[in-house]
Design a protein around this motif. Structure first.
Motif, PDB file in Angstrom:
ATOM      1  N   LEU A   3       0.823  -1.201   0.000  1.00 45.97           N
ATOM      2  CA  LEU A   3       0.000   0.000   0.000  1.00 45.97           C
ATOM      3  C   LEU A   3       0.861   1.257   0.000  1.00 45.97           C
ATOM      4  O   LEU A   3       0.487   2.283  -0.561  1.00 45.97           O
ATOM      5  CB  LEU A   3      -0.894  -0.042   1.237  1.00 45.97           C
ATOM      6  N   TYR A   4       2.027   1.160   0.625  1.00 40.88           N
ATOM      7  CA  TYR A   4       2.848   2.352   0.829  1.00 40.88           C
ATOM      8  C   TYR A   4       4.022   2.431  -0.137  1.00 40.88           C
ATOM      9  O   TYR A   4       4.968   3.151   0.098  1.00 40.88           O
ATOM     10  CB  TYR A   4       3.362   2.375   2.277  1.00 40.88           C
ATOM     11  N   ARG A   6       4.357   3.765  -3.009  1.00 39.53           N
ATOM     12  CA  ARG A   6       4.557   5.028  -3.710  1.00 39.53           C
ATOM     13  C   ARG A   6       4.366   6.258  -2.834  1.00 39.53           C
ATOM     14  O   ARG A   6       4.705   7.358  -3.239  1.00 39.53           O
ATOM     15  CB  ARG A   6       3.599   5.118  -4.901  1.00 39.53           C
ATOM     16  N   SER A   7       3.796   6.075  -1.679  1.00 40.02           N
ATOM     17  CA  SER A   7       3.507   7.233  -0.837  1.00 40.02           C
ATOM     18  C   SER A   7       3.490   6.811   0.621  1.00 40.02           C
ATOM     19  O   SER A   7       2.888   5.808   0.972  1.00 40.02           O
ATOM     20  CB  SER A   7       2.155   7.815  -1.252  1.00 40.02           C
ATOM     21  N   LEU A   8       4.196   7.565   1.423  1.00 38.00           N
ATOM     22  CA  LEU A   8       4.217   7.246   2.853  1.00 38.00           C
ATOM     23  C   LEU A   8       4.200   8.553   3.627  1.00 38.00           C
ATOM     24  O   LEU A   8       5.079   9.387   3.476  1.00 38.00           O
ATOM     25  CB  LEU A   8       5.482   6.454   3.201  1.00 38.00           C
ATOM     26  N   TRP A   9       3.182   8.727   4.451  1.00 36.08           N
ATOM     27  CA  TRP A   9       3.116   9.924   5.278  1.00 36.08           C
ATOM     28  C   TRP A   9       3.535   9.546   6.687  1.00 36.08           C
ATOM     29  O   TRP A   9       3.058   8.552   7.238  1.00 36.08           O
ATOM     30  CB  TRP A   9       1.703  10.500   5.274  1.00 36.08           C
ATOM     31  N   GLU A  36      11.003  14.132   0.399  1.00 32.44           N
ATOM     32  CA  GLU A  36       9.725  14.297  -0.299  1.00 32.44           C
ATOM     33  C   GLU A  36       9.798  13.734  -1.714  1.00 32.44           C
ATOM     34  O   GLU A  36       8.803  13.275  -2.258  1.00 32.44           O
ATOM     35  CB  GLU A  36       9.322  15.771  -0.342  1.00 32.44           C
ATOM     36  N   ARG A  37      11.009  13.747  -2.283  1.00 37.23           N
ATOM     37  CA  ARG A  37      11.121  13.224  -3.646  1.00 37.23           C
ATOM     38  C   ARG A  37      10.778  11.745  -3.687  1.00 37.23           C
ATOM     39  O   ARG A  37      10.495  11.189  -4.744  1.00 37.23           O
ATOM     40  CB  ARG A  37      12.528  13.493  -4.177  1.00 37.23           C
ATOM     41  N   GLY A  39       8.294  10.544  -1.968  1.00 35.19           N
ATOM     42  CA  GLY A  39       6.892  10.417  -1.576  1.00 35.19           C
ATOM     43  C   GLY A  39       6.685  10.394  -0.077  1.00 35.19           C
ATOM     44  O   GLY A  39       5.638   9.981   0.397  1.00 35.19           O
ATOM     45  N   LYS A  41       6.090  12.359   3.373  1.00 41.66           N
ATOM     46  CA  LYS A  41       5.605  13.655   3.809  1.00 41.66           C
ATOM     47  C   LYS A  41       5.442  13.615   5.318  1.00 41.66           C
ATOM     48  O   LYS A  41       4.928  12.648   5.869  1.00 41.66           O
ATOM     49  CB  LYS A  41       4.267  13.941   3.120  1.00 41.66           C
ATOM     50  N   LEU A  42       5.890  14.683   5.981  1.00 38.42           N
ATOM     51  CA  LEU A  42       5.720  14.792   7.426  1.00 38.42           C
ATOM     52  C   LEU A  42       4.374  15.449   7.687  1.00 38.42           C
ATOM     53  O   LEU A  42       4.115  16.538   7.187  1.00 38.42           O
ATOM     54  CB  LEU A  42       6.859  15.646   7.990  1.00 38.42           C
ATOM     55  N   VAL A  43       3.516  14.791   8.451  1.00 37.48           N
ATOM     56  CA  VAL A  43       2.198  15.370   8.707  1.00 37.48           C
ATOM     57  C   VAL A  43       2.071  15.745  10.181  1.00 37.48           C
ATOM     58  O   VAL A  43       2.774  15.224  11.035  1.00 37.48           O
ATOM     59  CB  VAL A  43       1.058  14.398   8.321  1.00 37.48           C
ATOM     60  N   HIS A  48      -3.528  11.368   9.990  1.00 36.86           N
ATOM     61  CA  HIS A  48      -3.182  11.368   8.571  1.00 36.86           C
ATOM     62  C   HIS A  48      -2.049  10.402   8.267  1.00 36.86           C
ATOM     63  O   HIS A  48      -1.749  10.166   7.113  1.00 36.86           O
ATOM     64  CB  HIS A  48      -2.728  12.757   8.122  1.00 36.86           C
ATOM     65  N   ALA A  49      -1.395   9.909   9.308  1.00 34.41           N
ATOM     66  CA  ALA A  49      -0.109   9.242   9.102  1.00 34.41           C
ATOM     67  C   ALA A  49      -0.263   7.772   8.733  1.00 34.41           C
ATOM     68  O   ALA A  49      -1.260   7.121   9.046  1.00 34.41           O
ATOM     69  CB  ALA A  49       0.732   9.360  10.353  1.00 34.41           C
ATOM     70  N   ASP A  50       0.755   7.267   8.007  1.00 38.05           N
ATOM     71  CA  ASP A  50       0.855   5.837   7.721  1.00 38.05           C
ATOM     72  C   ASP A  50       1.914   5.205   8.600  1.00 38.05           C
ATOM     73  O   ASP A  50       1.859   4.029   8.915  1.00 38.05           O
ATOM     74  CB  ASP A  50       1.265   5.611   6.265  1.00 38.05           C
TER      75      ASP A  50
ATOM     76  N   GLY B  39      12.303  17.334  -5.406  1.00 37.18           N
ATOM     77  CA  GLY B  39      10.857  17.265  -5.454  1.00 37.18           C
ATOM     78  C   GLY B  39      10.328  15.912  -5.872  1.00 37.18           C
ATOM     79  O   GLY B  39      11.033  15.119  -6.476  1.00 37.18           O
ATOM     80  N   PRO B  40       9.057  15.643  -5.554  1.00 33.57           N
ATOM     81  CA  PRO B  40       8.465  14.343  -5.867  1.00 33.57           C
ATOM     82  C   PRO B  40       8.085  14.251  -7.342  1.00 33.57           C
ATOM     83  O   PRO B  40       8.133  15.233  -8.071  1.00 33.57           O
ATOM     84  CB  PRO B  40       7.230  14.309  -4.984  1.00 33.57           C
ATOM     85  N   GLN B  44       2.778  12.366  -7.839  1.00 32.51           N
ATOM     86  CA  GLN B  44       2.793  12.043  -6.416  1.00 32.51           C
ATOM     87  C   GLN B  44       1.442  12.281  -5.752  1.00 32.51           C
ATOM     88  O   GLN B  44       1.000  11.474  -4.941  1.00 32.51           O
ATOM     89  CB  GLN B  44       3.881  12.855  -5.707  1.00 32.51           C
ATOM     90  N   ASP B  48      -0.622   9.626  -3.597  1.00 34.30           N
ATOM     91  CA  ASP B  48      -1.119   9.869  -2.239  1.00 34.30           C
ATOM     92  C   ASP B  48      -2.615   9.596  -2.164  1.00 34.30           C
ATOM     93  O   ASP B  48      -3.093   8.936  -1.241  1.00 34.30           O
ATOM     94  CB  ASP B  48      -0.852  11.329  -1.827  1.00 34.30           C
ATOM     95  N   ARG B  54      -7.568   3.900  -0.680  1.00 32.83           N
ATOM     96  CA  ARG B  54      -7.547   2.465  -0.388  1.00 32.83           C
ATOM     97  C   ARG B  54      -7.537   2.177   1.104  1.00 32.83           C
ATOM     98  O   ARG B  54      -7.816   1.048   1.524  1.00 32.83           O
ATOM     99  CB  ARG B  54      -6.313   1.825  -1.043  1.00 32.83           C
ATOM    100  N   LYS B  55      -7.145   3.193   1.881  1.00 34.12           N
ATOM    101  CA  LYS B  55      -7.142   2.973   3.332  1.00 34.12           C
ATOM    102  C   LYS B  55      -8.550   3.103   3.878  1.00 34.12           C
ATOM    103  O   LYS B  55      -9.318   3.948   3.423  1.00 34.12           O
ATOM    104  CB  LYS B  55      -6.257   4.028   4.008  1.00 34.12           C
ATOM    105  N   LEU B 215     -10.226  11.612   4.345  1.00 34.36           N
ATOM    106  CA  LEU B 215      -9.183  12.596   4.094  1.00 34.36           C
ATOM    107  C   LEU B 215      -8.874  12.661   2.610  1.00 34.36           C
ATOM    108  O   LEU B 215      -8.711  13.748   2.039  1.00 34.36           O
ATOM    109  CB  LEU B 215      -7.929  12.221   4.891  1.00 34.36           C
TER     110      LEU B 215
END
Lengths: 192, 297, 568
Positions: A3-4, A6-9, A36-37, A39, A41-43, A48-50, B39-40, B44, B48, B54-55, B215
């Motif tokens: 799930l993560y 491509r993107s992980l917060w 961030e490049r 994917g 992100k600090l939330v 919001h977090a994973d 940068g992403p 991206q 996200d 999906r969550k 969200l």
């Protein structure tokens, strides 16, 4: 975790750390490393977090809020224990007001009937930003594990062996004389 | 003709739904480049969103139906707007008075989310939504004034009739378009007017209690909202022509967003009282412009 | 007026001061330290009043020591700094173990409030006449009559078991938490996990609309028991490493202050070269800390581009530190008596550092004038969070925070240590007292520090790197002071036997600076709260091993934390 990929917060959770690791986490997001490049992100909100970037040895006073913040992160979640303190309590591991890192926290979680989440250890005091990024990539399944946990006990460490070689040489050169005493190095540690 | 317009509307809506997050991705890339970062990927924001959708929407401890339902109401509102605003295809489900419906749906979509967020009871969410409501009420007043001006200049309340407003070149219309540009910027909630989420101050503001799918829909709605507002601005400028919309419109859309992003990186966040003052000034300007239009300039 | 029969003639030097203080007890002068023991009964508050309010000194901190194994008593030392006379006055009070009570000085010097409560928590000495003798530091479920800093308490006794902790977590669920707002104001919690803080700390803001009416600070979440660990299981040289881990930002200044305290106590003369290297590393640390602060401040103002620029520049400083010490943070260079051998600065390194510093300065000067002249940065920092000069005196704030409020103070200049004895230190002072002034002071300090490193590198002498430390006498007191990036950092030690400390007590600058935060917050906008709190450059992990501050009422409520989430 797929799930993560491509993107992980991530949510940064400080449980009484000295700031060293926390600053390095921010460094990982600063221009040179630029997480961030990838994917990441600090939330600001745990909802919001994973994943949780967990620092600090878990002090008694911070414990209730730490537990609550961990519970607020929705499933499926990953915990990254960043720094020596989070991994095993670090230099504070046996102090009277410290639980001793993430394992101490998980003992509390288990006693509350909560299963501990998947955990990745990033040791170091403080770990370099590169190490933190590697930990994050490991969590997402984009990088392989470099080291595996192994426990070993060396009967004869290299230093002991070297000393014995030296003694043998000494006996050969000066038969019948006692070799001079040298310091003995004890081996047998748990390494990760 | 009705089914053709419906088809146009649906295609337009699909375009807006898809391109909103893409534009956000491009903006993130550009922002990073301006900040000396790599940068992403430009996809991206889509990554996200897919992850968030999906969550599961986690149990947040806020059992209110309003809390969750409002997100979807807001999203559907925006979807309806995108059905009758001409974007990539020049046409849509136009009907009498859709100009008023446009502004109503656009502002209500935000208000619904804010009400839902407010119902969570979290102090940050309530501050964030209060701030956002007061700013968007002020800016929507200006937006309403602009719409009044447009309706006045084209003497119609039909979107397909007022587009493009540049067909009547009057000073009042030009000033109105300028003010609209600023209002669109403010409504995009970009820095220095990004005060509802204000991550370092309010930890995410009105989005703080939402998780997972909810969200995701909020973030998606935000990108759609931005795209719709910019689309409205472009529609007022370029002629209502197939070729123009197919070629010039996307170019303009991306370049406006990129210019906005470049402006944004040079700013810090303003305080709510200062930003309200700015918007109020704009509102006074607009009253003057409407008077100007009434005397025929 | 107090009729304490005060001699109208002011003592002119420390010897006259010693004779003068005979009225109150038995003074004993040893170098920079003036011990005053056996205080005559009923004269303590007069003495404190005389030292703090009349002689131009200021109250620094209090230390409780369990000296029962040595002489059968608990001791309490109140430390006063008298810069004019060049002495530290240590007022030494003793408490009988059977009935450990001494007189409180808080009614005379309010700043002693938390230090005395801390002693009550940790040593179990009670203070007679203390206005709020409540528990301050230890968790609420900590049993009564267990005092962790007593010598008969084992440092690794983890009370209570994890079952009890789980119960604690369950009981302090957010639902049971009821804020006591003054009047009908809304309570806004800032913390314990808030993006503005980066550390688990807890502020409560009472707001009316967007205006802040009042503020309270509750913290103490980073108490890790560092003093007990140092006294129990670490040797002298190991403590300098744990001292570095008091704080991950300004760690080296803590470790230097600690080493200086032990060197003072043992009478060790540090070789000049080691002093120079310490100063160079301290200045590098100051630059990186100020860069960090600038970045965080811009981030809090919503100006992320500024954050990115500052942190990119800071990476170069981290490289520099890595070049010199092998690690980006936690230099690990200090030992008692000097610097470790491998941490020497060779000539080729010195040239490299100079070149890197020049590059950093050039780049920095390219960006910073543009950033600090930005309209909305000025709008949000000018005239915001103002601390007047008189208020700054009242709360006795330290470091850049004090210098921005027009107070000329700097340990480097007025009580020089390490290599600051040999070079002139310029200190920027501004009178505005707002956030903008604090920013400008730090900006000037970055440039001054870069110059200072250049001068230090030019004059670095060739001497050994560390002195002989084979003998450290027992039961000696020492105080080490450094100018941390945030202000004066004070370490107090008593030496012990078996290569171990008997007592160690660090006092970080944020301790003093935090007091001024509610005064700055009152009447400001809620949106400005994060930047106001951050403008003192708070370092909670430095402060928390020793103190918690309950600012307004001083009442201690059971600390049940309300998270950011959940909301009720």
């Amino acid at each position: 975790m797929k799930l993560y990929r491509r993107s992980l917060w991530v949510f940064h959770l400080n449980s009484g750390s000295c700031n060293g690791c926390d600053i390095e986490i921010l460094n990982a997001l600063a221009p040179r490393q630029d997480a961030e490049r990838l994917g990441v992100k600090l939330v600001g909100s745990p909802r919001h977090a994973d994943a949780i970037l967990f620092t600090g040895p878990v002090t008694r006073e911070a414990l209730p809020s730490v537990v609550r913040a961990i519970q607020a992160v929705p499933e499926p979640k990953i915990v990254l224990a960043v720094g020596a303190c989070a991994c095993g309590g670090g230099i504070w591991h046996d102090s009277y007001c410290v639980l001793g890192g993430i394992q101490g926290l998980y003992r509390v979680l288990k006693s509350m009937g909560v299963a501990p989440p998947k955990t990745i250890y990033v040791p170091g005091c403080p770990p370099k930003p590169e190490a933190i990024i590697h930990g994050i990539m490991l969590a997402r399944g984009l990088a392989g594990q470099r080291q595996a946990r192994s426990e070993y006990f060396e009967e004869q460490g290299p230093a002991v062996k070297a000393e014995e070689d030296l003694h043998r040489l000494f006996h050969k050169c000066f038969p019948g004389r006692l070799p001079p005493k040298t310091a003995r190095v004890e081996w047998g540690v748990t390494r990760y | 003709m009705v089914w053709l317009n419906t088809l146009y509307g649906v295609l337009n809506a699909c375009f807006i739904l898809l391109v909103g997050p893409l534009i956000d991705g491009v903006e993130r890339k550009i922002r990073a480049r301006l900040q000396n970062r790599r940068g992403p990927s430009i996809l991206q924001t889509w990554y996200d969103l897919v992850k968030l959708l999906r969550k599961p929407a986690a149990r947040t401890g806020v059992p209110s139906t309003l809390f969750r339902l409002s997100v979807y109401i807001g999203f559907v509102n925006l979807l309806i707007v995108s059905l009758f605003i001409p974007s990539i295809l020049c046409g849509g489900m136009g009907f009498f008075g859709d100009l008023i419906l446009f502004i109503y749906l656009l502002s209500s979509s935000k208000v619904f989310v804010l009400i839902g967020s407010y119902s969570s009871g979290s102090p940050y969410a309530s501050i964030g939504s209060t701030r956002e409501v007061s700013l968007s009420m002020a800016s929507e007043l200006v937006l309403a004034e602009i719409i009044a001006l447009i309706a006045l200049s084209r003497s119609s309340l039909l979107l397909s009739n007022v587009f493009p407003v540049t067909a009547v070149l009057r000073p009042s219309v030009l000033i109105g378009l300028g003010v609209l540009g600023i209002i669109v910027y403010i409504e995009h909630s970009r820095l220095p007017f990004e005060i509802g989420e204000a991550e370092p101050e309010l930890a995410g503001g009105y989005t703080i209690e939402y998780a997972g799918r909810d969200l995701g829909f909020i973030l998606w709605s935000n990108t759609i909202r931005r795209t719709l507002l910019t689309t409205f601005l472009i529609d007022l400028i370029i002629p209502l022509d197939v070729l123009y919309h197919l070629v010039i419109y996307p170019v303009l859309l991306f370049s406006i967003m990129i210019v906005f992003t470049a402006i944004e990186t040079g700013w810090g966040r303003l305080r709510i009282d200062i930003s309200l003052k700015y918007v109020k000034r704009l509102s006074y300007v607009m009253w003057g412009v409407i008077l100007l239009a009434l005397i025929g300039y | 007026m107090r009729s304490s029969g005060i001699n109208q003639v002011r003592p002119r030097n420390k010897y006259e001061l010693m004779i003068d203080l005979r009225r109150f007890g038995e003074p004993r002068l040893r170098g920079k330290y003036l011990f005053l023991s056996r205080i005559k009964s009923g004269r303590l508050r007069d003495l404190v009043d005389y030292l703090h309010w009349r002689l131009g000194g200021y109250y620094s901190t209090s230390i409780g020591v369990d000296e029962r194994p040595l002489d059968g008593y608990f001791h309490v030392y109140h430390v006063f700094v008298l810069e004019e006379y060049g002495v530290y006055v240590l007022v030494d009070l003793i408490a009988d173990p059977g009935h450990p009570v001494v007189e409180s000085i808080t009614p005379v010097v309010p700043a002693a409030n938390w230090a005395e409560r801390e002693i009550m928590d940790f040593i179990g000495v009670k203070f007679r006449g203390h206005p709020e003798p409540h528990r301050l530091i230890l968790p609420d479920d900590w049993p009564e009559n267990v005092y962790p800093l007593r010598k008969d308490y084992p440092y690794d006794d983890k009370l209570p078991t994890s079952d009890k902790i789980a119960k604690l977590v369950r009981e302090s669920s957010p639902a049971t938490w009821e804020p006591e707002a003054p009047g009908d104001h809304t309570v806004i919690p800032v913390g314990p996990y808030h993006p503005a803080l980066h550390e688990p700390e807890y502020f409560e803001l009472f707001v009316e609309g967007e205006k802040i009416v009042d503020a309270r600070y509750k913290g103490f979440m980073v108490h890790r028991g560092i003093e007990k660990i140092a006294e129990s299981r670490l040797s002298y040289n190991q403590v300098s490493f744990i001292a570095e881990r008091i704080c991950g930002i300004c760690g080296f200044t803590h470790s230097t202050a600690y080493c200086q305290a032990v060197e003072e106590a043992a009478g060790i003369d540090v070789p000049e070269r080691a002093e120079y290297i310490r100063s160079i590393l301290l200045e590098i640390e100051r630059i990186h800390s100020h860069f960090l602060w600038m970045g965080v401040a811009f981030h809090l103002l919503g100006y992320d581009t500024g954050f990115m620029i500052m942190w990119r520049l800071r990476e170069s400083i981290m490289d520099l530190a890595e070049e010199l010490t092998g690690s980006r943070k936690m230099y690990g260079a200090n030992i008692v008596g000097g610097i470790r051998d491998k941490w020497d600065i060779r000539d080729d390194k010195a040239a490299l550092i100079k070149r890197m510093l020049d590059e950093i300065r050039e780049e920095y000067l390219k960006y910073i004038p543009k950033i600090i002249s930005l309209e909305e940065i000025k709008k949000r920092t000018r005239g915001v969070g103002v601390l007047s000069r008189s208020d700054a005196r009242k709360y006795s704030v330290l470091g850049p925070h004090a210098r921005a409020s027009g107070i000329k103070t700097d340990v480097r200049k007025y009580r020089p240590y390490a290599a600051y004895k040999y070079v002139n230190v310029e200190i920027p002072v501004l009178d505005d007292g707002d956030i903008y002034a604090r920013m400008i002071v730090r900006h000037e300090e970055i440039l001054a520090s870069i110059d200072l490193i250049h001068r230090l590198l030019d004059n670095i002498p060739k001497t050994p790197l560390h002195a002989d430390t084979s003998y450290i006498p027992e039961r000696r007191h020492g105080i080490g002071c450094t100018e941390a990036p945030r202000g004066e950092d004070l370490h107090f030690v008593i030496t012990g036997r078996d290569n171990k400390l008997y007592r160690w007590r660090p006092r970080a600058p944020t301790y003093n600076n935090l007091l001024s935060v509610p005064a700055m917050l009152r009447g400001e906008y809620l949106a400005d709260a994060p930047i106001i709190i951050a403008s003192i450059d708070p370092c909670f992990s430095c402060t928390d091993h020793v103190v918690v501050v309950d600012l307004r009422s001083g009442r201690r409520r059971p600390l049940r934390t309300r998270g950011v989430v959940g909301g009720r």
